[in-house]
Enzyme design. Structure first.
Site, PDB file in Angstrom:
ATOM      1  N   LYS A   5      -3.235  -7.170 -12.325  1.00 31.94           N
ATOM      2  CA  LYS A   5      -3.569  -5.744 -12.467  1.00 31.94           C
ATOM      3  C   LYS A   5      -2.544  -5.049 -13.363  1.00 31.94           C
ATOM      4  O   LYS A   5      -2.894  -4.230 -14.214  1.00 31.94           O
ATOM      5  CB  LYS A   5      -3.617  -5.067 -11.097  1.00 31.94           C
ATOM      6  CG  LYS A   5      -4.795  -5.535 -10.254  1.00 31.94           C
ATOM      7  CD  LYS A   5      -4.741  -4.939  -8.865  1.00 31.94           C
ATOM      8  CE  LYS A   5      -5.847  -5.511  -7.992  1.00 31.94           C
ATOM      9  NZ  LYS A   5      -5.606  -5.281  -6.576  1.00 31.94           N
TER      10      LYS A   5
ATOM     11  N   LEU B 217      -2.845 -12.684  -2.016  1.00 27.22           N
ATOM     12  CA  LEU B 217      -3.904 -12.028  -2.777  1.00 27.22           C
ATOM     13  C   LEU B 217      -3.963 -10.599  -2.251  1.00 27.22           C
ATOM     14  O   LEU B 217      -3.811 -10.380  -1.040  1.00 27.22           O
ATOM     15  CB  LEU B 217      -5.263 -12.712  -2.562  1.00 27.22           C
ATOM     16  CG  LEU B 217      -5.458 -14.120  -3.148  1.00 27.22           C
ATOM     17  CD1 LEU B 217      -6.833 -14.661  -2.801  1.00 27.22           C
ATOM     18  CD2 LEU B 217      -5.251 -14.134  -4.659  1.00 27.22           C
ATOM     19  N   ASP B 218      -4.194  -9.646  -3.145  1.00 21.43           N
ATOM     20  CA  ASP B 218      -4.282  -8.254  -2.703  1.00 21.43           C
ATOM     21  C   ASP B 218      -5.449  -8.081  -1.735  1.00 21.43           C
ATOM     22  O   ASP B 218      -6.381  -8.881  -1.728  1.00 21.43           O
ATOM     23  CB  ASP B 218      -4.502  -7.325  -3.905  1.00 21.43           C
ATOM     24  CG  ASP B 218      -3.342  -7.398  -4.885  1.00 21.43           C
ATOM     25  OD1 ASP B 218      -2.232  -7.767  -4.470  1.00 21.43           O
ATOM     26  OD2 ASP B 218      -3.569  -7.085  -6.070  1.00 21.43           O
ATOM     27  N   ARG B 219      -5.404  -6.996  -0.972  1.00 20.75           N
ATOM     28  CA  ARG B 219      -6.448  -6.715   0.029  1.00 20.75           C
ATOM     29  C   ARG B 219      -7.847  -6.740  -0.603  1.00 20.75           C
ATOM     30  O   ARG B 219      -8.803  -7.257  -0.029  1.00 20.75           O
ATOM     31  CB  ARG B 219      -6.183  -5.346   0.650  1.00 20.75           C
ATOM     32  CG  ARG B 219      -7.106  -4.967   1.768  1.00 20.75           C
ATOM     33  CD  ARG B 219      -6.875  -3.555   2.255  1.00 20.75           C
ATOM     34  NE  ARG B 219      -5.619  -3.395   2.949  1.00 20.75           N
ATOM     35  CZ  ARG B 219      -4.506  -2.896   2.411  1.00 20.75           C
ATOM     36  NH1 ARG B 219      -4.478  -2.492   1.165  1.00 20.75           N
ATOM     37  NH2 ARG B 219      -3.411  -2.781   3.132  1.00 20.75           N
TER      38      ARG B 219
ATOM     39  N   THR C 190      -8.674  -8.289  -3.428  1.00 21.30           N
ATOM     40  CA  THR C 190      -8.929  -9.502  -4.214  1.00 21.30           C
ATOM     41  C   THR C 190      -9.672 -10.511  -3.342  1.00 21.30           C
ATOM     42  O   THR C 190      -9.390 -10.629  -2.148  1.00 21.30           O
ATOM     43  CB  THR C 190      -7.601 -10.115  -4.719  1.00 21.30           C
ATOM     44  OG1 THR C 190      -6.928  -9.144  -5.519  1.00 21.30           O
ATOM     45  CG2 THR C 190      -7.836 -11.366  -5.549  1.00 21.30           C
TER      46      THR C 190
END
Ligand code: URA
Length: 236
Positions: free
Chosen positions: A190, A104-106, A108
């Protein structure tokens, strides 16, 4: 060999203190004996019962975390000086070889599965298995029917074609939505929205396979999964 309080916490999905309490209450037996304490140790061959029922001992652990913003889904943040999802686990849950199953992105938030079971992680992450992952999304502007069609047809991102995804509104303005994808390409959601000139303002994973994020977990909190929850993520 592992301490009884640790084993019970994991198998019953309770805290270490609660585990110590049930041991004190005499509800736990090791190989038939009630002469046990939190410090007693058990191996996989040992029979452990709680209220007379045998506990199925698992070799691996599976942890659901409600990932907060600002931590990275990696095992090593030393190089970048950042905190990882493993760093913020409660001390009693930390053990060797834990890693986040997927990225998961930072920024998210939401459902992060942390395990030491490499085969299970491989299985649920494999694009061939098509395990759905659902996210709630907040956008800077409304999405349109064209965005829905593109997601459903399998959006093309540069040279890559995504598997079909679903997009459903969560509010009348269509600035909040549920998105379900079946793979995990870099910044996938995204990028899928960016293609339609939409910016993702908030992204939270709320479901993996058939298992929903436990909303009683505050950001940063984690708990062990129960056996039946595990099979909801990946039905056999
Ligand atoms: N898609 C993204 O763009 N980011 C995530 O963290 C997960 C899916």
């Amino acid at each position: 060999m592992e301490r009884l309080d640790k084993i019970l916490a994991k198998e019953l999905n309770i805290s270490r203190n609660e585990a110590k309490a049930v041991i004190r209450q005499g509800r736990v037996r090791l190989n038939g004996s009630a002469d046990v304490s939190a410090e007693s140790k058990a191996d996989f061959g040992d029979v452990l019962t709680f209220d007379g029922k045998e506990l199925a001992r698992r070799d691996f652990v599976y942890i659901m975390m409600n990932k907060p913003k600002g931590v990275i889904s990696s095992t090593d943040g030393k190089r970048s000086g950042e905190k990882t999802v493993i760093d913020i686990l409660p001390e009693e849950m930390k053990r060797k070889n834990l890693f986040p199953a997927g990225r998961l992105d930072r920024d998210t938030t939401g459902f992060m599965l942390i395990t030491d079971d490499g085969a299970f992680a491989h299985d649920i992450l494999s694009p061939k298995k098509h395990i759905p992952k659902t996210y709630s999304v907040t956008l800077d502007r409304p999405f349109t029917d064209e965005t829905v069609r593109d997601f459903e047809n399998g959006a093309e991102l540069g040279k890559e074609k995504c598997l079909p995804a679903s997009l459903e509104p969560l509010n009348g303005e269509k600035t909040k939505a549920l998105v379900t994808i079946r793979q995990g390409k870099y910044h996938q959601i995204k990028r899928m929205f960016k293609k339609h000139s939409l910016e993702v303002l908030e992204l939270k994973r709320i479901k993996m396979g058939g298992l929903e994020l436990d909303e009683s977990l505050a950001p940063g909190e984690a708990r062990y999964l129960k056996e039946d929850e595990l099979s909801l993520i990946k039905p056999d």
